[in-house]
Design a protein around this motif. Structure first.
Motif, PDB file in Angstrom:
ATOM      1  N   ARG A 209      -6.237  -1.454   1.571  1.00  0.00           N
ATOM      2  CA  ARG A 209      -4.819  -1.696   1.825  1.00  0.00           C
ATOM      3  C   ARG A 209      -4.417  -3.121   1.445  1.00  0.00           C
ATOM      4  O   ARG A 209      -3.233  -3.417   1.284  1.00  0.00           O
ATOM      5  CB  ARG A 209      -4.480  -1.419   3.294  1.00  0.00           C
ATOM      6  CG  ARG A 209      -4.763   0.022   3.707  1.00  0.00           C
ATOM      7  CD  ARG A 209      -4.397   0.300   5.152  1.00  0.00           C
ATOM      8  NE  ARG A 209      -2.944   0.295   5.357  1.00  0.00           N
ATOM      9  CZ  ARG A 209      -2.368   0.550   6.535  1.00  0.00           C
ATOM     10  NH1 ARG A 209      -3.117   0.823   7.589  1.00  0.00           N
ATOM     11  NH2 ARG A 209      -1.058   0.529   6.652  1.00  0.00           N
ATOM     12  N   VAL A 210      -5.400  -4.006   1.305  1.00  0.00           N
ATOM     13  CA  VAL A 210      -5.143  -5.384   0.873  1.00  0.00           C
ATOM     14  C   VAL A 210      -5.254  -5.509  -0.644  1.00  0.00           C
ATOM     15  O   VAL A 210      -4.566  -6.320  -1.267  1.00  0.00           O
ATOM     16  CB  VAL A 210      -6.126  -6.358   1.559  1.00  0.00           C
ATOM     17  CG1 VAL A 210      -5.891  -7.795   1.086  1.00  0.00           C
ATOM     18  CG2 VAL A 210      -6.011  -6.270   3.077  1.00  0.00           C
ATOM     19  N   ALA A 211      -6.092  -4.678  -1.244  1.00  0.00           N
ATOM     20  CA  ALA A 211      -6.425  -4.801  -2.665  1.00  0.00           C
ATOM     21  C   ALA A 211      -5.227  -4.762  -3.612  1.00  0.00           C
ATOM     22  O   ALA A 211      -5.234  -5.463  -4.635  1.00  0.00           O
ATOM     23  CB  ALA A 211      -7.439  -3.718  -3.055  1.00  0.00           C
ATOM     24  N   PRO A 212      -4.155  -3.973  -3.340  1.00  0.00           N
ATOM     25  CA  PRO A 212      -3.018  -3.992  -4.276  1.00  0.00           C
ATOM     26  C   PRO A 212      -2.403  -5.374  -4.470  1.00  0.00           C
ATOM     27  O   PRO A 212      -1.894  -5.686  -5.558  1.00  0.00           O
ATOM     28  CB  PRO A 212      -2.019  -3.019  -3.631  1.00  0.00           C
ATOM     29  CG  PRO A 212      -2.872  -2.075  -2.857  1.00  0.00           C
ATOM     30  CD  PRO A 212      -3.984  -2.921  -2.319  1.00  0.00           C
ATOM     31  N   LEU A 213      -2.438  -6.215  -3.444  1.00  0.00           N
ATOM     32  CA  LEU A 213      -1.928  -7.574  -3.567  1.00  0.00           C
ATOM     33  C   LEU A 213      -2.749  -8.350  -4.593  1.00  0.00           C
ATOM     34  O   LEU A 213      -2.193  -9.117  -5.405  1.00  0.00           O
ATOM     35  CB  LEU A 213      -1.963  -8.265  -2.208  1.00  0.00           C
ATOM     36  CG  LEU A 213      -1.629  -9.758  -2.183  1.00  0.00           C
ATOM     37  CD1 LEU A 213      -0.234 -10.025  -2.741  1.00  0.00           C
ATOM     38  CD2 LEU A 213      -1.766 -10.310  -0.760  1.00  0.00           C
TER      39      LEU A 213
END
Length: 294
Positions: A209-213
């Motif tokens: 959920r953090v990786a797209p940033l």
């Protein structure tokens, strides 16, 4: 989804947890990835699984704490993929300790990975990026840099990463290299080891959920964004304010201990800052805000 087609990226500490999630999503966005981790088994497993999924990846087991080894990570990326376009400085250590129980050797090891590792790998990457006039570096910082109980060494290291990010962003803008920092919060092995963290980070707050940033910051879609610190805990995404000089600003030709004491008693006392992530009020400000009782 932001495209990273044709871009070559190094992710340190990518054998598991957040780093592994970053590597996977970068590959799915089209990047060629160097999966770096001193845990050789984890680095090899992650790189093998990414390749099995049909994406280009190679494992690196070099340590970021050695400048020559850190440079070798970047060299591997350039040798295998022809260039380096992005770096995610994710490798890090943490531990909890009250200050009087802290172990100097453990603190040294943490600083070597979290601060020097970020510097060594970043220097090698930015020199290679400068040769082709573009690139993006994402350093991993933490909200702990504001101050957090039992995390003195870790908080200091992440504060150093934040300051490094601001300075590099200033130095590298003219070279076409962007530098940002991310403060991720996710349910990883690091969270499992801390009862305090487990109370605030839930299993549904997964690293993916953090990786797209990270993908966005390494892509051309984030052109013009540099010198920023961004926090993402899964549900929340927000910018982190940079430090500033707070008004009022008092001026005298010279200061002595008496005039400094008067400045705090008569002026600054009402402007003392809450400190730490929990925004604790300094005792003097608490006393000043609480009316005296007869």
């Amino acid at each position: 989804m932001a495209s990273l087609d044709g871009k070559a990226v190094v992710v340190t500490g990518a054998g598991r947890g957040l780093g592994e999630a970053y590597a996977w999503q970068l590959c799915r966005a089209g990047a060629m990835v160097v999966v770096n981790d001193v845990d050789a088994e984890a680095a090899t497993r992650t790189a093998d699984e990414i390749r099995t999924g049909g994406f280009p990846a190679i494992a690196s087991t070099h340590s970021v704490t050695d400048p020559e080894a850190a440079a070798a990570i970047v060299d591997l990326c350039v040798d295998r993929f022809g260039r380096i376009d992005g770096l995610v400085n994710n490798a890090g250590l943490t531990y909890e300790s009250l200050p009087w129980d802290d172990d100097p050797q453990q603190a040294r090891e943490l600083i070597e990975v979290n601060v020097l590792g970020t510097i060594y790998t970043g220097l090698a990457a930015l020199r290679a990026m400068k040769d082709h006039g573009s690139g993006s570096i994402v350093n991993i910082s933490s909200g702990a840099s504001f101050g957090q109980r039992t995390l003195g060494a870790y908080s200091a290291s992440k504060g150093a990463v934040a300051s490094l990010t601001y300075s590099w962003a200033l130095d590298l803008e003219a070279a076409g290299i962007r530098v940002n920092a991310v403060c991720p919060v996710a349910y990883t092995r690091m969270a499992w080891s801390s009862e305090r963290v487990r109370r605030k980070v839930f299993p549904e707050h997964t690293p993916d959920r953090v990786a797209p940033l990270i993908v966005f910051l390494l892509s051309d879609d984030s052109e013009g964004i540099t010198g920023q610190m961004i926090r993402c805990n899964g549900p929340q995404l927000h910018l982190v304010g940079q430090p500033y000089f707070k008004a009022p600003i008092l001026e005298r030709d010279t200061w002595d201990t008496d005039t400094v004491e008067r400045a705090f008693t008569e002026v600054f006392q009402a402007h003392l800052e809450p400190y730490g992530l929990e925004k604790r009020l300094p005792p003097r400000l608490r006393d000043w805000l609480t009316p005296a009782t007869a």
